[in-house]
Design a protein around this motif. Structure first.
Motif, PDB file in Angstrom:
ATOM      1  N   ILE A  71      -3.663   4.784  -2.076  1.00 25.95           N
ATOM      2  CA  ILE A  71      -4.746   5.437  -1.344  1.00 25.95           C
ATOM      3  C   ILE A  71      -4.661   6.933  -1.618  1.00 25.95           C
ATOM      4  O   ILE A  71      -3.641   7.563  -1.361  1.00 25.95           O
ATOM      5  CB  ILE A  71      -4.644   5.112   0.155  1.00 25.95           C
ATOM      6  CG1 ILE A  71      -4.787   3.599   0.333  1.00 25.95           C
ATOM      7  CG2 ILE A  71      -5.706   5.884   0.944  1.00 25.95           C
ATOM      8  CD1 ILE A  71      -4.345   3.072   1.642  1.00 25.95           C
ATOM      9  N   ILE A 105      -9.064   9.652   2.339  1.00 27.02           N
ATOM     10  CA  ILE A 105      -9.793   9.022   3.439  1.00 27.02           C
ATOM     11  C   ILE A 105     -10.801  10.068   3.888  1.00 27.02           C
ATOM     12  O   ILE A 105     -10.467  10.995   4.628  1.00 27.02           O
ATOM     13  CB  ILE A 105      -8.839   8.602   4.573  1.00 27.02           C
ATOM     14  CG1 ILE A 105      -7.776   7.633   4.033  1.00 27.02           C
ATOM     15  CG2 ILE A 105      -9.629   7.983   5.732  1.00 27.02           C
ATOM     16  CD1 ILE A 105      -6.645   7.336   4.988  1.00 27.02           C
ATOM     17  N   LYS A 111      -5.113  -4.969   1.174  1.00 31.40           N
ATOM     18  CA  LYS A 111      -3.861  -5.511   0.654  1.00 31.40           C
ATOM     19  C   LYS A 111      -4.014  -6.987   0.299  1.00 31.40           C
ATOM     20  O   LYS A 111      -3.363  -7.481  -0.619  1.00 31.40           O
ATOM     21  CB  LYS A 111      -2.734  -5.307   1.661  1.00 31.40           C
ATOM     22  CG  LYS A 111      -2.304  -3.840   1.726  1.00 31.40           C
ATOM     23  CD  LYS A 111      -1.481  -3.462   2.924  1.00 31.40           C
ATOM     24  CE  LYS A 111      -0.240  -4.213   3.163  1.00 31.40           C
ATOM     25  NZ  LYS A 111       0.561  -3.684   4.275  1.00 31.40           N
ATOM     26  N   ILE A 131     -12.379   4.835   2.297  1.00 31.56           N
ATOM     27  CA  ILE A 131     -11.004   4.904   1.827  1.00 31.56           C
ATOM     28  C   ILE A 131     -11.070   4.845   0.307  1.00 31.56           C
ATOM     29  O   ILE A 131     -11.581   3.881  -0.267  1.00 31.56           O
ATOM     30  CB  ILE A 131     -10.157   3.757   2.396  1.00 31.56           C
ATOM     31  CG1 ILE A 131     -10.088   3.885   3.919  1.00 31.56           C
ATOM     32  CG2 ILE A 131      -8.758   3.754   1.770  1.00 31.56           C
ATOM     33  CD1 ILE A 131      -9.349   2.761   4.612  1.00 31.56           C
ATOM     34  N   ILE A 140       0.210   5.510   0.572  1.00 30.42           N
ATOM     35  CA  ILE A 140      -0.754   6.548   0.923  1.00 30.42           C
ATOM     36  C   ILE A 140      -0.227   7.881   0.416  1.00 30.42           C
ATOM     37  O   ILE A 140       0.843   8.328   0.836  1.00 30.42           O
ATOM     38  CB  ILE A 140      -0.993   6.608   2.450  1.00 30.42           C
ATOM     39  CG1 ILE A 140      -1.456   5.250   2.968  1.00 30.42           C
ATOM     40  CG2 ILE A 140      -2.012   7.692   2.782  1.00 30.42           C
ATOM     41  CD1 ILE A 140      -1.604   5.176   4.469  1.00 30.42           C
ATOM     42  N   SER A 174       0.847  -1.190   0.000  1.00 29.36           N
ATOM     43  CA  SER A 174       0.000   0.000   0.000  1.00 29.36           C
ATOM     44  C   SER A 174       0.880   1.237   0.000  1.00 29.36           C
ATOM     45  O   SER A 174       1.996   1.232   0.522  1.00 29.36           O
ATOM     46  CB  SER A 174      -0.935   0.013   1.210  1.00 29.36           C
ATOM     47  OG  SER A 174      -0.209   0.067   2.411  1.00 29.36           O
ATOM     48  N   TYR A 211      -9.223   4.586  -3.218  1.00 34.80           N
ATOM     49  CA  TYR A 211      -7.945   4.057  -3.691  1.00 34.80           C
ATOM     50  C   TYR A 211      -8.096   3.475  -5.085  1.00 34.80           C
ATOM     51  O   TYR A 211      -9.201   3.202  -5.550  1.00 34.80           O
ATOM     52  CB  TYR A 211      -7.421   2.982  -2.735  1.00 34.80           C
ATOM     53  CG  TYR A 211      -8.222   1.699  -2.749  1.00 34.80           C
ATOM     54  CD1 TYR A 211      -7.802   0.595  -3.501  1.00 34.80           C
ATOM     55  CD2 TYR A 211      -9.408   1.577  -2.037  1.00 34.80           C
ATOM     56  CE1 TYR A 211      -8.534  -0.579  -3.525  1.00 34.80           C
ATOM     57  CE2 TYR A 211     -10.146   0.415  -2.052  1.00 34.80           C
ATOM     58  CZ  TYR A 211      -9.705  -0.675  -2.792  1.00 34.80           C
ATOM     59  OH  TYR A 211     -10.441  -1.834  -2.826  1.00 34.80           O
ATOM     60  N   THR A 248      -8.482  -1.825   7.885  1.00 39.51           N
ATOM     61  CA  THR A 248      -9.141  -1.807   6.575  1.00 39.51           C
ATOM     62  C   THR A 248      -8.110  -1.876   5.451  1.00 39.51           C
ATOM     63  O   THR A 248      -8.280  -2.629   4.491  1.00 39.51           O
ATOM     64  CB  THR A 248     -10.022  -0.545   6.430  1.00 39.51           C
ATOM     65  OG1 THR A 248     -10.939  -0.494   7.519  1.00 39.51           O
ATOM     66  CG2 THR A 248     -10.787  -0.557   5.117  1.00 39.51           C
ATOM     67  N   ILE A 249      -7.036  -1.118   5.582  1.00 36.81           N
ATOM     68  CA  ILE A 249      -5.982  -1.138   4.552  1.00 36.81           C
ATOM     69  C   ILE A 249      -5.354  -2.523   4.469  1.00 36.81           C
ATOM     70  O   ILE A 249      -5.093  -3.031   3.363  1.00 36.81           O
ATOM     71  CB  ILE A 249      -4.935  -0.040   4.825  1.00 36.81           C
ATOM     72  CG1 ILE A 249      -5.551   1.338   4.576  1.00 36.81           C
ATOM     73  CG2 ILE A 249      -3.694  -0.248   3.941  1.00 36.81           C
ATOM     74  CD1 ILE A 249      -4.683   2.507   5.002  1.00 36.81           C
ATOM     75  N   ASN A 250      -5.123  -3.174   5.603  1.00 36.37           N
ATOM     76  CA  ASN A 250      -4.571  -4.526   5.584  1.00 36.37           C
ATOM     77  C   ASN A 250      -5.492  -5.503   4.872  1.00 36.37           C
ATOM     78  O   ASN A 250      -5.037  -6.392   4.149  1.00 36.37           O
ATOM     79  CB  ASN A 250      -4.251  -5.009   6.996  1.00 36.37           C
ATOM     80  CG  ASN A 250      -2.928  -4.476   7.483  1.00 36.37           C
ATOM     81  OD1 ASN A 250      -2.006  -4.256   6.696  1.00 36.37           O
ATOM     82  ND2 ASN A 250      -2.825  -4.245   8.776  1.00 36.37           N
ATOM     83  N   LYS A 268      -6.001   1.258   9.607  1.00 37.28           N
ATOM     84  CA  LYS A 268      -4.938   0.283   9.328  1.00 37.28           C
ATOM     85  C   LYS A 268      -5.509  -1.108   9.069  1.00 37.28           C
ATOM     86  O   LYS A 268      -5.061  -1.809   8.162  1.00 37.28           O
ATOM     87  CB  LYS A 268      -3.945   0.240  10.487  1.00 37.28           C
ATOM     88  CG  LYS A 268      -3.082   1.475  10.578  1.00 37.28           C
ATOM     89  CD  LYS A 268      -2.128   1.403  11.762  1.00 37.28           C
ATOM     90  CE  LYS A 268      -1.262   2.642  11.847  1.00 37.28           C
ATOM     91  NZ  LYS A 268      -0.331   2.581  12.985  1.00 37.28           N
TER      92      LYS A 268
END
Length: 100
Positions: free
Chosen positions: A83, A86, A45, A70, A7, A5, A72, A40-42, A38
């Motif tokens: 990303i 947000i 991924k 988010i 940002i 990821s 992206y 959600t981003i994981n 974090k």
């Protein structure tokens, strides 16, 4: 294979503003918000295409508990989710025209 990821700076600023706002509402709430971001981003991924495309090939992932999306896009060539924002769900998404 898990994606990486990245940002963008404007998204980092979105995140800082949201964390600051939540901390003003209740001490420690900003930290909880950041942990949810974090998490959600994981998840993204591992499953980068799980969120629907809303505009310009940009996906929007809904966060648990918090009214934020988010924003992206996926670059499969370099296995990265980028990303770009947000944002609170009530925020006007025409902001993208101003950010370009």
């Amino acid at each position: 294979m898990r994606y990486k990821s990245f940002i963008e700076n404007l998204a980092k600023e979105d995140l800082r503003e949201a964390v600051k706002w939540y901390d003003l509402q209740q001490i420690g709430l900003g930290k909880k918000f950041l942990a949810t971001v974090k998490k959600t981003i994981n998840q993204l991924k591992s499953y980068p295409d799980i969120a629907q495309i809303r505009y310009y090939e940009v996906h929007t992932a809904v966060m648990e508990v918090y009214p934020y999306l988010i924003h992206y896009y996926v670059d499969p060539a370099i296995k990265t989710i980028i990303i770009i924002g947000i944002l609170h769900t009530s925020r006007d998404t025409s902001i993208w025209d101003k950010r370009k």
